[in-house]
Design a protein around this motif. Structure first.
Motif, PDB file in Angstrom:
ATOM      1  N   PHE A   1      -3.690  22.972 -36.608  1.00  0.00           N
ATOM      2  CA  PHE A   1      -2.284  23.099 -37.004  1.00  0.00           C
ATOM      3  C   PHE A   1      -1.558  21.766 -36.870  1.00  0.00           C
ATOM      4  CE2 PHE A   1      -3.570  27.393 -35.981  1.00  0.00           C
ATOM      5  CZ  PHE A   1      -3.065  28.106 -37.051  1.00  0.00           C
ATOM      6  N   PRO A   2      -0.534  21.560 -37.718  1.00  0.00           N
ATOM      7  CA  PRO A   2       0.180  20.285 -37.721  1.00  0.00           C
ATOM      8  C   PRO A   2       1.188  20.191 -36.579  1.00  0.00           C
ATOM      9  CG  PRO A   2       1.130  21.744 -39.378  1.00  0.00           C
ATOM     10  CD  PRO A   2       0.002  22.492 -38.745  1.00  0.00           C
ATOM     11  N   VAL A   3       0.690  19.949 -35.375  1.00  0.00           N
ATOM     12  CA  VAL A   3       1.551  19.928 -34.189  1.00  0.00           C
ATOM     13  C   VAL A   3       1.954  18.488 -33.849  1.00  0.00           C
ATOM     14  CG1 VAL A   3       1.581  20.379 -31.714  1.00  0.00           C
ATOM     15  CG2 VAL A   3       0.541  22.038 -33.248  1.00  0.00           C
ATOM     16  N   ASN A   4       3.221  18.277 -33.463  1.00  0.00           N
ATOM     17  CA  ASN A   4       3.713  16.939 -33.112  1.00  0.00           C
ATOM     18  C   ASN A   4       4.001  16.768 -31.634  1.00  0.00           C
ATOM     19  OD1 ASN A   4       5.309  18.000 -35.814  1.00  0.00           O
ATOM     20  ND2 ASN A   4       4.286  16.033 -36.096  1.00  0.00           N
ATOM     21  N   ILE A   5       4.273  17.891 -30.965  1.00  0.00           N
ATOM     22  CA  ILE A   5       4.665  17.822 -29.555  1.00  0.00           C
ATOM     23  C   ILE A   5       3.925  18.896 -28.774  1.00  0.00           C
ATOM     24  CG2 ILE A   5       6.598  18.212 -27.947  1.00  0.00           C
ATOM     25  CD1 ILE A   5       8.441  17.033 -30.100  1.00  0.00           C
ATOM     26  N   ILE A   6       3.431  18.512 -27.604  1.00  0.00           N
ATOM     27  CA  ILE A   6       2.766  19.467 -26.717  1.00  0.00           C
ATOM     28  C   ILE A   6       3.634  19.662 -25.486  1.00  0.00           C
ATOM     29  CG2 ILE A   6       0.702  19.894 -25.312  1.00  0.00           C
ATOM     30  CD1 ILE A   6      -0.006  19.634 -28.213  1.00  0.00           C
ATOM     31  N   LYS A   7       3.969  20.905 -25.179  1.00  0.00           N
ATOM     32  CA  LYS A   7       4.744  21.175 -23.973  1.00  0.00           C
ATOM     33  C   LYS A   7       3.828  21.817 -22.926  1.00  0.00           C
ATOM     34  CE  LYS A   7       9.096  22.095 -24.349  1.00  0.00           C
ATOM     35  NZ  LYS A   7      10.411  22.749 -24.617  1.00  0.00           N
ATOM     36  N   ILE A   8       3.547  21.067 -21.889  1.00  0.00           N
ATOM     37  CA  ILE A   8       2.641  21.573 -20.848  1.00  0.00           C
ATOM     38  C   ILE A   8       3.383  22.612 -20.012  1.00  0.00           C
ATOM     39  CG2 ILE A   8       1.227  20.973 -18.850  1.00  0.00           C
ATOM     40  CD1 ILE A   8       0.968  18.163 -19.983  1.00  0.00           C
ATOM     41  N   ASP A   9       2.783  23.782 -19.897  1.00  0.00           N
ATOM     42  CA  ASP A   9       3.454  24.901 -19.237  1.00  0.00           C
ATOM     43  C   ASP A   9       3.808  24.571 -17.789  1.00  0.00           C
ATOM     44  OD1 ASP A   9       4.240  27.788 -19.522  1.00  0.00           O
ATOM     45  OD2 ASP A   9       3.014  27.883 -17.716  1.00  0.00           O
ATOM     46  N   GLN A  10       4.909  25.159 -17.336  1.00  0.00           N
ATOM     47  CA  GLN A  10       5.406  24.843 -16.002  1.00  0.00           C
ATOM     48  C   GLN A  10       4.450  25.250 -14.878  1.00  0.00           C
ATOM     49  OE1 GLN A  10       9.302  26.772 -16.493  1.00  0.00           O
ATOM     50  NE2 GLN A  10       8.626  28.378 -15.125  1.00  0.00           N
ATOM     51  N   SER A  11       3.545  26.195 -15.147  1.00  0.00           N
ATOM     52  CA  SER A  11       2.604  26.587 -14.092  1.00  0.00           C
ATOM     53  C   SER A  11       1.731  25.395 -13.675  1.00  0.00           C
ATOM     54  CB  SER A  11       1.732  27.751 -14.574  1.00  0.00           C
ATOM     55  OG  SER A  11       1.063  27.421 -15.773  1.00  0.00           O
ATOM     56  N   PHE A  12       1.395  24.524 -14.632  1.00  0.00           N
ATOM     57  CA  PHE A  12       0.587  23.341 -14.301  1.00  0.00           C
ATOM     58  C   PHE A  12       1.384  22.355 -13.442  1.00  0.00           C
ATOM     59  CE2 PHE A  12      -1.286  24.928 -18.222  1.00  0.00           C
ATOM     60  CZ  PHE A  12      -2.636  24.909 -17.914  1.00  0.00           C
ATOM     61  N   ILE A  13       2.660  22.227 -13.772  1.00  0.00           N
ATOM     62  CA  ILE A  13       3.514  21.291 -13.035  1.00  0.00           C
ATOM     63  C   ILE A  13       3.670  21.784 -11.597  1.00  0.00           C
ATOM     64  CG2 ILE A  13       5.749  20.080 -13.031  1.00  0.00           C
ATOM     65  CD1 ILE A  13       3.845  19.876 -15.671  1.00  0.00           C
ATOM     66  N   ARG A  14       3.818  23.104 -11.480  1.00  0.00           N
ATOM     67  CA  ARG A  14       3.984  23.691 -10.150  1.00  0.00           C
ATOM     68  C   ARG A  14       2.744  23.457  -9.290  1.00  0.00           C
ATOM     69  NH1 ARG A  14       6.283  28.711 -11.653  1.00  0.00           N
ATOM     70  NH2 ARG A  14       7.980  27.329 -12.250  1.00  0.00           N
ATOM     71  N   SER A  15       1.552  23.650  -9.862  1.00  0.00           N
ATOM     72  CA  SER A  15       0.353  23.523  -9.015  1.00  0.00           C
ATOM     73  C   SER A  15       0.065  22.065  -8.655  1.00  0.00           C
ATOM     74  CB  SER A  15      -0.871  24.187  -9.649  1.00  0.00           C
ATOM     75  OG  SER A  15      -0.977  23.893 -10.997  1.00  0.00           O
ATOM     76  N   MET A  16       0.725  21.150  -9.370  1.00  0.00           N
ATOM     77  CA  MET A  16       0.548  19.735  -9.047  1.00  0.00           C
ATOM     78  C   MET A  16       1.117  19.368  -7.683  1.00  0.00           C
ATOM     79  SD  MET A  16       1.442  17.103 -11.925  1.00  0.00           S
ATOM     80  CE  MET A  16       1.454  15.466 -11.431  1.00  0.00           C
TER      81      MET A  16
END
Ligand code: C2E
Ligand code: MG
Ligand code: MG
Ligand code: MG
Length: 297
Positions: free
Chosen positions: A195-210
């Motif tokens: 798919f022609p995607v331009n932006i990836i938004k990393i879900d907040q669950s990943f940020i939290r586990s960081m």
């Protein structure tokens, strides 16, 4: 389990079905009223460049502003609206408000480059979406490249043969596509090639586990986000980290190459009146972000 609880358990079960049916009917009625009285609104939440704290865009988040019950978030409403088809009319009301707020905000701040991100659910992606976008961009006189359509992996999995065509049209028209909640779906990576995607938004669950409990968890999450950012950049996508609540999270994602961030640290979703009032006080959101103490790297 409930069946084994015997008579009382069963009673409880019946009751809760009754309750759910009642709640559903009430919510259905509230949605109808809200559509009729124009109670749906778009709150705006800033998205900032991590390096500078400068605002690069705003995400429009749907709110139902009930005159008696206060502000209602999208969780329950959207699920029901998708089922009963009211999502289309809700979407129109929310997007019209979003564009109005966004263009007024841009005029107030003299900002000509920030973008507006609009969330769409699977069933909102039909032939009417590019048509609406074209007329809205014309009506509000903004560059199509300033509009971003946020879709989730659920959209791409959805049994809807038009999705590919519609997304292509939106892209050809000059608007951009963001893949929201990245990493929470089934086969996230395969979508990047299809798919022609331009932006990836990393879900907040990943940020939290960081910033999670153990060093192992923190390190593994950090490497995962670093990998997602690297792949995204190879695919010529910009990367947004969602749900940034602390300065530690800000600096951690910035250090591993994430471009943009969004979260309560930089600003909560706010009504246009609230944003306008803060601007009137000289309280520019970008100033707030930039004055948060930075740890030098
Ligand atoms: P989303 O698109 O992933 O939006 C981000 C959600 O995270 C928003 O929840 C936002 O308020 C919340 N958030 C932002 N920063 C933080 C943070 O630092 N910490 C925490 N804990 N949360 C944060 P919200 O507004 O409740 O929206 C939930 C979801 O509803 C959205 O997730 C989106 O999928 C959907 N949605 C919202 N507006 C619309 C709309 O107009 N149309 C459609 N179809 N869906 C919408
Ligand atoms: Mg979103
Ligand atoms: Mg998201
Ligand atoms: Mg989400």
């Amino acid at each position: 389990n409930r069946k084994r609880d015997g008579k009382n358990g069963l009673q409880l079960f019946d009751d809760s079905i009754g309750n759910r049916t009642r709640r559903r009917a009430e919510l259905e009625q509230t949605i109808e009223q809200a559509l009729h009285h124009d109670w749906f609104d778009a709150f705006l939440q800033p998205i900032v460049e991590l390096q500078s704290g400068r605002i690069v865009g705003y995400e429009a988040l749907m709110r139902l502003r009930h005159p008696l019950n206060g502000v209602m978030g999208p969780a329950e409403i959207i699920a029901l609206a998708e089922e009963n088809g009211t999502i289309h009319d809700i979407g129109k009301q929310v997007f019209d408000k979003a564009l109005d707020h966004f263009t007024r905000l841009s005029a107030l701040t003299g900002d000509k480059t920030s973008y507006l991100a609009l969330n769409v659910s699977p069933s909102q992606i039909d032939a009417s979406l590019p048509v609406w976008l074209a007329s809205a961009v014309h009506l509000f006189d903004i560059d199509p490249s300033r509009i971003i359509i946020e879709i989730t992996e659920a959209t791409l999995l959805h049994d809807n043969p038009h999705i590919q065509t519609v997304l292509q049209k939106i892209g050809d028209f000059g608007c951009r596509i963001a893949l929201d909640d990245f990493g929470t779906g089934y086969s996230s990576l395969s979508y990047l090639s299809r798919f022609p995607v331009n932006i990836i938004k990393i879900d907040q669950s990943f940020i939290r586990s960081m910033t999670g409990d153990t060093p192992e968890l923190r390190e593994r999450s950090r490497m995962l986000i670093e990998g997602i950012a690297a792949i995204s950049h190879k695919m010529k996508c910009r990367v947004v980290a969602e749900g940034i609540e602390t300065e530690d999270q800000w600096h951690a994602v910035q250090a591993i190459g994430v471009d943009f961030g969004q979260g309560y640290l930089f600003g909560r979703p706010q009504s246009f009146e609230d944003i306008e009032a803060r601007l009137g006080n000289g309280d520019l959101p970008q100033i707030k972000a930039a004055t948060v103490t930075r740890i030098s790297s």
